[in-house]
Design a protein around this motif. Structure first.
Motif, PDB file in Angstrom:
ATOM      1  N   GLY A 161       0.810  -1.212   0.000  1.00  0.00           N
ATOM      2  CA  GLY A 161       0.000   0.000   0.000  1.00  0.00           C
ATOM      3  C   GLY A 161       0.840   1.258   0.000  1.00  0.00           C
ATOM      4  N   VAL A 162       0.184   2.347  -0.394  1.00  0.00           N
ATOM      5  CA  VAL A 162       0.899   3.615  -0.569  1.00  0.00           C
ATOM      6  C   VAL A 162       0.828   4.523   0.660  1.00  0.00           C
ATOM      7  CG1 VAL A 162       0.576   3.584  -3.071  1.00  0.00           C
ATOM      8  CG2 VAL A 162      -1.120   4.729  -1.650  1.00  0.00           C
ATOM      9  N   TYR A 163      -0.115   4.268   1.546  1.00  0.00           N
ATOM     10  CA  TYR A 163      -0.305   5.171   2.687  1.00  0.00           C
ATOM     11  C   TYR A 163       0.537   4.732   3.883  1.00  0.00           C
ATOM     12  CZ  TYR A 163      -4.227   6.574  -0.209  1.00  0.00           C
ATOM     13  OH  TYR A 163      -4.983   6.993  -1.265  1.00  0.00           O
ATOM     14  N   GLU A 223      -0.505   1.861   5.968  1.00  0.00           N
ATOM     15  CA  GLU A 223      -0.414   0.554   5.296  1.00  0.00           C
ATOM     16  C   GLU A 223       0.979  -0.065   5.413  1.00  0.00           C
ATOM     17  OE1 GLU A 223      -2.213   1.912   1.349  1.00  0.00           O
ATOM     18  OE2 GLU A 223      -3.226  -0.004   1.712  1.00  0.00           O
ATOM     19  N   LYS A 283       4.477  -0.991  -2.713  1.00  0.00           N
ATOM     20  CA  LYS A 283       3.487   0.059  -2.477  1.00  0.00           C
ATOM     21  C   LYS A 283       2.293  -0.192  -3.403  1.00  0.00           C
ATOM     22  CE  LYS A 283       6.564   3.889  -2.390  1.00  0.00           C
ATOM     23  NZ  LYS A 283       7.872   3.317  -2.397  1.00  0.00           N
ATOM     24  N   LEU A 284       2.559  -0.345  -4.677  1.00  0.00           N
ATOM     25  CA  LEU A 284       1.493  -0.513  -5.667  1.00  0.00           C
ATOM     26  C   LEU A 284       1.312  -1.975  -6.052  1.00  0.00           C
ATOM     27  CD1 LEU A 284       2.242   2.411  -8.153  1.00  0.00           C
ATOM     28  CD2 LEU A 284       0.420   2.308  -6.432  1.00  0.00           C
ATOM     29  N   LEU A 285       0.066  -2.355  -6.323  1.00  0.00           N
ATOM     30  CA  LEU A 285      -0.209  -3.689  -6.865  1.00  0.00           C
ATOM     31  C   LEU A 285       0.502  -3.872  -8.206  1.00  0.00           C
ATOM     32  CD1 LEU A 285      -4.037  -4.038  -6.141  1.00  0.00           C
ATOM     33  CD2 LEU A 285      -2.094  -4.677  -4.695  1.00  0.00           C
ATOM     34  N   GLU A 286       0.594  -2.788  -8.974  1.00  0.00           N
ATOM     35  CA  GLU A 286       1.262  -2.850 -10.276  1.00  0.00           C
ATOM     36  C   GLU A 286       2.718  -3.296 -10.138  1.00  0.00           C
ATOM     37  OE1 GLU A 286      -0.780  -0.497  -9.246  1.00  0.00           O
ATOM     38  OE2 GLU A 286      -1.986   0.304 -10.888  1.00  0.00           O
ATOM     39  N   LYS A 340      -7.123  -6.770  -4.136  1.00  0.00           N
ATOM     40  CA  LYS A 340      -6.891  -6.299  -2.767  1.00  0.00           C
ATOM     41  C   LYS A 340      -8.264  -6.125  -2.123  1.00  0.00           C
ATOM     42  CE  LYS A 340      -4.051  -2.787  -0.430  1.00  0.00           C
ATOM     43  NZ  LYS A 340      -3.299  -1.533  -0.650  1.00  0.00           N
ATOM     44  N   ALA A 347     -10.049  -2.910   0.059  1.00  0.00           N
ATOM     45  CA  ALA A 347      -9.285  -1.666  -0.098  1.00  0.00           C
ATOM     46  C   ALA A 347     -10.196  -0.473  -0.352  1.00  0.00           C
ATOM     47  CB  ALA A 347      -8.268  -1.807  -1.239  1.00  0.00           C
TER      48      ALA A 347
HETATM   49  N1  LIG Z   1      -3.884   1.460  -9.406  1.00  0.00           N
HETATM   50  C1  LIG Z   1      -3.692   1.479  -8.065  1.00  0.00           C
HETATM   51  N2  LIG Z   1      -4.362   2.356  -7.314  1.00  0.00           N
HETATM   52  C2  LIG Z   1      -4.176   2.369  -5.986  1.00  0.00           C
HETATM   53  C3  LIG Z   1      -3.315   1.455  -5.365  1.00  0.00           C
HETATM   54  C4  LIG Z   1      -2.626   0.534  -6.176  1.00  0.00           C
HETATM   55  O1  LIG Z   1      -1.842  -0.334  -5.717  1.00  0.00           O
HETATM   56  N3  LIG Z   1      -2.834   0.565  -7.534  1.00  0.00           N
HETATM   57  N4  LIG Z   1      -3.182   1.485  -4.001  1.00  0.00           N
HETATM   58  C5  LIG Z   1      -3.846   2.336  -3.232  1.00  0.00           C
HETATM   59  C6  LIG Z   1      -3.781   2.287  -1.771  1.00  0.00           C
HETATM   60  O2  LIG Z   1      -2.702   1.530  -1.278  1.00  0.00           O
HETATM   61  C7  LIG Z   1      -5.140   1.748  -1.299  1.00  0.00           C
HETATM   62  O3  LIG Z   1      -5.256   0.348  -1.628  1.00  0.00           O
HETATM   63  C8  LIG Z   1      -5.412   1.903   0.167  1.00  0.00           C
HETATM   64  O4  LIG Z   1      -6.769   1.548   0.421  1.00  0.00           O
HETATM   65  C9  LIG Z   1      -4.729   3.350  -3.805  1.00  0.00           C
HETATM   66  N5  LIG Z   1      -4.859   3.272  -5.224  1.00  0.00           N
END
Ligand SMILES: Nc1nc2c(c(=O)[nH]1)N=C([C@H](O)[C@@H](O)CO)CN2
Length: 118
Positions: free
Chosen positions: A17-19, A22, A71-74, A99, A102
């Motif tokens: 996660g980005v926050y 998290e 941080k990102l799923l990507e 996720k 989320a």
């Molecule tokens: N395309 C994405 N958007 C977001 C991601 C992500 O990994 N890929 N992650 C977040 C935050 O971590 C979110 O999951 C917290 O609830 C937000 N947008």
């Protein structure tokens, strides 16, 4: 050749996660994976050495995501795709990372990627 090996609904607990909050907890990711593989060879030999071993792949996916703490799923998806291509010789794959929870109100959010050629 349309053969493949798949893994569906693999749950991996990791930091993701980005926050800021998290980075202090673990959350569940759910992985679906389809990988091109010629199943005729293990179909004749009955030898797991000729197969794309879904148990070994599942373990590698889990180890990777736990260590990566993306941080990102990507980012998780891209790194996994590289490992599957380089370590397991997978030529084509379709990967989904969900996720759950989320986004309140959504059953799950996530990413799909497809890499390589069949
Ligand atoms: N395309 C994405 N958007 C977001 C991601 C992500 O990994 N890929 N992650 C977040 C935050 O971590 C979110 O999951 C917290 O609830 C937000 N947008």
């Amino acid at each position: 050749m349309a053969d493949s090996v798949f893994i569906e609904g693999l749950v991996v607990e990791t930091v993701v996660g980005v926050y800021d909050w998290e980075r202090e907890v673990t959350q569940s990711l759910v992985i679906d994976l389809e990988m091109a593989w010629d199943n005729r060879v293990p179909g004749h030999s009955d030898d797991v050495a000729d197969a794309l071993d879904y148990a070994t792949v599942s373990g590698r996916v889990e180890t990777c995501l736990k260590a990566l703490r993306p941080k990102l799923l990507e980012r998780g998806a891209e790194v996994l795709a590289g490992i599957l291509q380089q370590e397991f010789g997978v030529t084509w794959l379709r990967l989904t990372i969900r996720k759950p929870g989320a986004v309140p109100g959504a059953k799950a959010v996530g990413v799909h990627i497809e890499r390589g050629a069949r």
